[in-house]
Design an enzyme around this catalytic site. Structure first.
Site, PDB file in Angstrom:
ATOM      1  N   HIS A 170       0.863  -1.391  -0.064  1.00  0.00           N
ATOM      2  CA  HIS A 170       0.821   0.329  -0.120  1.00  0.00           C
ATOM      3  C   HIS A 170       0.865   1.823  -0.674  1.00  0.00           C
ATOM      4  O   HIS A 170       0.305   2.514   0.763  1.00  0.00           O
ATOM      5  CB  HIS A 170      -1.127   0.075   1.411  1.00  0.00           C
ATOM      6  CG  HIS A 170      -1.936  -1.185   1.428  1.00  0.00           C
ATOM      7  ND1 HIS A 170      -2.734  -1.311   0.771  1.00  0.00           N
ATOM      8  CD2 HIS A 170      -1.788  -2.425   2.035  1.00  0.00           C
ATOM      9  CE1 HIS A 170      -3.412  -2.480   0.875  1.00  0.00           C
ATOM     10  NE2 HIS A 170      -2.592  -3.258   2.007  1.00  0.00           N
ATOM     11  N   LYS A 297      16.819  22.248 -11.540  1.00  0.00           N
ATOM     12  CA  LYS A 297      16.191  20.896 -11.430  1.00  0.00           C
ATOM     13  C   LYS A 297      16.346  19.815 -11.913  1.00  0.00           C
ATOM     14  O   LYS A 297      17.164  19.878 -12.319  1.00  0.00           O
ATOM     15  CB  LYS A 297      14.362  21.487 -12.472  1.00  0.00           C
ATOM     16  CG  LYS A 297      13.614  22.029 -11.825  1.00  0.00           C
ATOM     17  CD  LYS A 297      13.044  21.220 -10.095  1.00  0.00           C
ATOM     18  CE  LYS A 297      12.263  20.235 -10.323  1.00  0.00           C
ATOM     19  NZ  LYS A 297      10.942  20.418 -11.076  1.00  0.00           N
ATOM     20  N   GLU A 304       9.953   8.692 -16.837  1.00  0.00           N
ATOM     21  CA  GLU A 304       8.524   9.000 -16.892  1.00  0.00           C
ATOM     22  C   GLU A 304       8.194   9.121 -18.195  1.00  0.00           C
ATOM     23  O   GLU A 304       7.105   8.713 -18.490  1.00  0.00           O
ATOM     24  CB  GLU A 304       8.051  10.872 -16.767  1.00  0.00           C
ATOM     25  CG  GLU A 304       8.501  11.187 -15.491  1.00  0.00           C
ATOM     26  CD  GLU A 304       8.909  12.825 -15.521  1.00  0.00           C
ATOM     27  OE1 GLU A 304       7.783  13.511 -14.844  1.00  0.00           O
ATOM     28  OE2 GLU A 304      10.046  13.991 -15.432  1.00  0.00           O
TER      29      GLU A 304
END
Ligand code: ARG
Length: 475
Positions: A170, A297, A304
């Site tokens: 979970h 960044k 992705e």
């Protein structure tokens, strides 16, 4: 317009078309534009020419081509292959598909001899065979690429053997595991992905030539000879099935879609583990990107994109399933829609697999953060309960007792190993000082030493099996 009509009129030949003898006028421009498939079926040139070479041999065997004609035909097919290989094959606007384009070119090269090649065959059995051959190569290529990715995991698992990591259910911390155990899970997922491709390959390895349009042919061509020429395992036993079925393409697409889902889960874990919040891993520079506005960044774009590409591969499968679902036997022109999804799914995975392999190889794990997370969140509660079971306490009761231990620890703001002996004994007499020794993560990991467990000895064994699995796929 959708049927192969034998016998080509002069006019149709002049126009470079395979049919037209029975029509008074040429096709409407929009109708032609809808039907033209050279834009994508040109990728099948290699397979189409192999099939034509096999057919040339069969036509010679039954006496339709004499030996000189056979040799001239094989020679022309060879020259045609060179043109395709160099990107110089001269397609014309009047070429409807790759099969027609090649025949038109052969007629230009060889004159009437070029028109002999169509005897006893149809584009229906040609395309069914071409696509099978193409899919067979694609399966081999994808299996090898999967092997490379497995290899990258095996190497990371090897280098990091002994490092601790949190095991989740979970997405909540569950039990500590070895990082290598977690990494090797992907090797087995990928191994089944490769297995599905191998299964699909085994089933599709069937020659369709000699099926004609749908009912076979009358010239004495031997379907089994084509299988031998093309190095295919079997001959389709039913000419209708041979030209009408595309479950082989669906199977490849299903295997591709499931593989893409495996890769997507991997991409998601990399994205998650690379966040500042998790901070378990850093993706190598070559597989990270910066932001055009935020100078600090470091984005895991490759992971992705791997996750993102999954949508189109699933779409390719669903698209062809939908195309197929109501088609009557045998050939229907709808089947022309089989190629683009297959090409797209395979091309996508060809792009994705090397990129994610490089990403996995580039991962730098943070040992301290992984270790800290592996014991947080009362991760050894199950071990404590199982220790009580070893002392004769029914698990149902042990679960309750340890639940209470967790509640007390939580109240005091400590983990299980932060409770003093008296506090533990106060909860249940079975919780004596000896249980405290069970609250060590290394012990917790190494007690799980069954064949499938996360113990160092088990993972070391697993690593060797994984290495062999990877090697079997890389070939
Ligand atoms: N381009 C066609 C396809 O991909 C080849 C078969 C055409 N057959 C026909 N009867 N029109 O399916």
């Amino acid at each position: 317009m959708t049927d192969d009509i034998d016998g080509t009129s002069e006019a149709a030949t002049d126009a470079g078309r395979l049919w037209g003898g029975r029509f008074a006028s040429g096709p409407d421009e929009a109708a032609w534009a809808l039907g033209v498939s050279t834009g994508f079926d040109r990728h099948l040139w290699r397979q189409d020419l192999s099939g034509s070479a096999a057919h040339t041999h069969e036509l010679h065997r039954i006496g339709v081509l004499d030996t000189d004609e056979r040799d001239a035909m094989l020679d022309a097919l060879g020259r045609c292959a060179e043109l395709f290989a160099s990107g110089a094959f001269p397609f014309l606007a009047t070429d409807e598909d790759v099969h027609g384009a090649i025949e038109r070119w052969l007629v230009e090269e060889l004159g009437p001899l070029g028109g002999k090649l169509r005897a006893g065959r149809s584009r229906n059995d040609q395309i069914a065979g071409d696509l099978r051959l193409w899919c067979r190569d694609a399966c081999d290529e994808l299996v090898a690429l999967i092997g490379e990715l497995q290899q990258a995991f095996v190497e990371q698992a090897d280098v990091h053997l002994g490092w601790h990591a949190p095991g989740y259910t979970h997405l909540q911390r569950g039990q500590p595991v070895l990082l290598s155990h977690h990494l090797l899970a992907y090797v087995w997922m990928l191994d089944r992905d490769a297995g599905r491709l191998r299964d699909a390959r085994e089933r599709l390895d069937e020659s369709t030539l000699g099926s004609g349009a749908l009912a076979g042919q009358t010239l004495g061509l031997d379907p089994e000879a084509y299988a031998a020429h093309l190095g295919m395992a079997r001959t389709s036993p039913n000419s209708i099935d041979a030209v009408a079925s595309r479950d082989f393409a669906l199977e490849l697409l299903a295997a591709c879609a499931i593989l893409a889902v495996t890769l997507s889960r991997l991409g998601e874990e990399i994205v998650l583990w690379a966040t500042s919040e998790f901070g378990f891993v850093r993706v190598g520079d070559a597989f990270s990107t910066g932001s055009s506005i935020m100078p600090q960044k470091r984005n895991p774009d490759v992971a992705e994109l791997v996750r993102g590409k999954t949508g189109r591969v699933i779409g390719d499968l669903v698209g062809l399933l939908t195309t197929m679902k109501a088609l009557p036997l045998a050939y229907d022109r709808d089947l022309q829609e089989d190629k683009e999804p297959v090409f797209d799914a395979v091309a996508t995975l060809r792009l994705v697999l090397p990129a994610i392999t490089g990403t996995v190889a580039s991962l730098r794990f943070d040992r301290d953060r992984l270790a800290a997370a592996s014991v947080g969140g009362f991760a050894l509660a199950t071990d404590l309960a199982e220790e009580l079971v070893g002392r004769g306490v029914p698990f149902r009761e042990a679960h309750e007792i340890v639940g209470e231990v967790v509640r007390v620890a939580e109240e005091r703001g400590v983990d299980l190993d932060g409770l003093e002996a008296e506090a533990l004994a106060g909860i249940h007499p079975a919780l004596d000082a000896a249980v405290a020794t069970r609250l060590d993560p290394q012990q917790a990991i190494d007690r799980r030493d069954a064949v499938n467990g996360t113990a160092t000895v088990s993972v070391r064994r697993q690593l060797e099996l994984a290495r062999a699995a990877a090697a079997a796929n890389t070939g």
